[in-house]
Design a protein around this motif. Structure first.
Motif, PDB file in Angstrom:
ATOM      1  N   ARG A  43       0.832  -1.209   0.000  1.00 31.94           N
ATOM      2  CA  ARG A  43       0.000   0.000   0.000  1.00 31.94           C
ATOM      3  C   ARG A  43       0.864   1.255   0.000  1.00 31.94           C
ATOM      4  NH1 ARG A  43      -4.417  -1.762   4.629  1.00 31.94           N
ATOM      5  NH2 ARG A  43      -5.934  -2.753   3.235  1.00 31.94           N
TER       6      ARG A  43
ATOM      7  N   ARG B  46       0.420   3.216  -3.413  1.00 31.69           N
ATOM      8  CA  ARG B  46      -0.720   4.121  -3.247  1.00 31.69           C
ATOM      9  C   ARG B  46      -0.373   5.425  -2.533  1.00 31.69           C
ATOM     10  NH1 ARG B  46      -5.417   0.587  -0.624  1.00 31.69           N
ATOM     11  NH2 ARG B  46      -6.363   2.651  -0.568  1.00 31.69           N
TER      12      ARG B  46
ATOM     13  N   GLU C 271      -5.948  -2.173  -7.214  1.00 31.06           N
ATOM     14  CA  GLU C 271      -7.327  -1.767  -7.459  1.00 31.06           C
ATOM     15  C   GLU C 271      -8.297  -2.556  -6.587  1.00 31.06           C
ATOM     16  OE1 GLU C 271      -7.570  -2.373 -11.652  1.00 31.06           O
ATOM     17  OE2 GLU C 271      -6.578  -0.473 -12.146  1.00 31.06           O
ATOM     18  N   SER C 272      -8.045  -3.834  -6.402  1.00 36.16           N
ATOM     19  CA  SER C 272      -8.905  -4.654  -5.538  1.00 36.16           C
ATOM     20  C   SER C 272      -8.803  -4.198  -4.088  1.00 36.16           C
ATOM     21  CB  SER C 272      -8.515  -6.134  -5.654  1.00 36.16           C
ATOM     22  OG  SER C 272      -8.682  -6.611  -6.973  1.00 36.16           O
ATOM     23  N   ASP C 273      -7.592  -3.909  -3.638  1.00 39.62           N
ATOM     24  CA  ASP C 273      -7.389  -3.469  -2.258  1.00 39.62           C
ATOM     25  C   ASP C 273      -8.099  -2.149  -1.995  1.00 39.62           C
ATOM     26  OD1 ASP C 273      -5.936  -3.753   0.372  1.00 39.62           O
ATOM     27  OD2 ASP C 273      -5.078  -1.849  -0.293  1.00 39.62           O
ATOM     28  N   ALA C 274      -8.087  -1.260  -2.974  1.00 41.36           N
ATOM     29  CA  ALA C 274      -8.734   0.040  -2.811  1.00 41.36           C
ATOM     30  C   ALA C 274     -10.250  -0.096  -2.648  1.00 41.36           C
ATOM     31  CB  ALA C 274      -8.420   0.936  -4.008  1.00 41.36           C
ATOM     32  N   TYR C 275     -10.801  -1.203  -3.175  1.00 46.03           N
ATOM     33  CA  TYR C 275     -12.241  -1.433  -3.088  1.00 46.03           C
ATOM     34  C   TYR C 275     -12.577  -2.548  -2.095  1.00 46.03           C
ATOM     35  CZ  TYR C 275     -13.327   1.738  -6.906  1.00 46.03           C
ATOM     36  OH  TYR C 275     -13.493   2.871  -7.677  1.00 46.03           O
ATOM     37  N   GLY C 276     -11.740  -2.698  -1.086  1.00 43.82           N
ATOM     38  CA  GLY C 276     -12.038  -3.627  -0.011  1.00 43.82           C
ATOM     39  C   GLY C 276     -11.836  -5.085  -0.343  1.00 43.82           C
TER      40      GLY C 276
ATOM     41  N   HIS D  48     -12.335  -6.440  -6.907  1.00 53.14           N
ATOM     42  CA  HIS D  48     -11.968  -5.539  -7.989  1.00 53.14           C
ATOM     43  C   HIS D  48     -13.190  -4.754  -8.453  1.00 53.14           C
ATOM     44  CE1 HIS D  48     -10.417  -4.202 -11.918  1.00 53.14           C
ATOM     45  NE2 HIS D  48      -9.240  -4.288 -11.325  1.00 53.14           N
ATOM     46  N   PRO D  49     -13.029  -3.467  -8.754  1.00 51.23           N
ATOM     47  CA  PRO D  49     -14.182  -2.641  -9.133  1.00 51.23           C
ATOM     48  C   PRO D  49     -14.908  -3.139 -10.378  1.00 51.23           C
ATOM     49  CG  PRO D  49     -12.091  -1.493  -9.543  1.00 51.23           C
ATOM     50  CD  PRO D  49     -11.789  -2.672  -8.687  1.00 51.23           C
ATOM     51  N   SER D  50     -14.244  -3.926 -11.200  1.00 42.79           N
ATOM     52  CA  SER D  50     -14.900  -4.488 -12.382  1.00 42.79           C
ATOM     53  C   SER D  50     -15.880  -5.589 -12.021  1.00 42.79           C
ATOM     54  CB  SER D  50     -13.845  -5.062 -13.338  1.00 42.79           C
ATOM     55  OG  SER D  50     -13.209  -6.197 -12.750  1.00 42.79           O
TER      56      SER D  50
END
Length: 209
Positions: free
Chosen positions: A114, A118, A176-181, A184-186
């Motif tokens: 992170r 990030r 990207e997956s980590d940022a959305y808990g 993945h946002p997709s």
């Protein structure tokens, strides 16, 4: 195994840096999380500054490779490993497994990952530690592995560039997956993503008519 005060400071500092950001985390917050009196300056008995704490924490964490050490070994053989654990695996299966290993490495060092991917507030010398001690070595390992999987008569390839594609694709998916808990946002799951990535890479390694 009991931990030392220095180890507690490193663990809690990395957690706070990963959650709040390096610039937003104070020495007092680190001391409090590590069980020291916040604002007492006790941290300075172990580290000269917050910069030095981050530098040493990242370096020591990356150096402790544990079960991932074998993959960084210059003599590591992908085909020998697969012969032992999954003798019936095809090329896509093999590359998928190696991508899963990469994701596991990123997740194991989640706080460091992170911070590095990030947080744009960390000092450049810490980025250099990561580049030298982790990124370039992982890139070399992936490059060797891909060349081995291509067989004795591979098509002409820029192995380092191809390895960079793999490393970047796996790393970005994790970020990207980590940022959305963790999802993945997709909405695409990890297994589906990695198998698609593996199939794409396998196509590059398979001789074309």
């Amino acid at each position: 195994m009991p931990t030392t005060t220095r180890q507690r400071i490193i663990t809690e500092a990395l957690r706070l840096f990963g959650e709040r950001g390096y610039a937003a985390t104070t020495i007092a917050q680190i001391e409090d999380a590590a069980g020291l009196s916040p604002g007492s300056g006790s941290l300075y008995r172990h580290f000269r500054s917050k910069d030095q704490l981050l530098y040493e924490a990242v370096g020591e964490t990356l150096a402790d490779r544990g079960e991932w050490a074998q993959y960084f070994d210059p003599d590591f053989s992908v085909t020998e490993l697969m012969a032992q654990i999954a003798p019936d695996a095809d090329l896509v299966d093999t590359i998928t497994l190696l991508c899963q290993v990469g994701l596991g490495r990123l997740e194991h060092d989640r706080d460091v990952t992170r911070i590095l991917f990030r947080d744009n507030s960390i000092p450049s010398d810490v980025l250099e530690v990561f580049r030298r001690n982790e990124f370039l070595q992982a890139l070399s390992a992936i490059s060797r592995g891909l060349a081995e999987l291509a067989g004795p008569h591979p098509a002409e390839q820029d192995w380092d560039a191809l390895a960079t594609v793999v490393l970047s694709a796996v790393s970005q998916f994790w970020v990207e997956s980590d940022a959305y808990g963790g999802l993945h946002p997709s909405g695409i799951g990890t297994e589906r993503y990695l198998r698609t990535l593996a199939a794409t890479i396998a196509a590059r390694l398979t001789p074309q008519p």
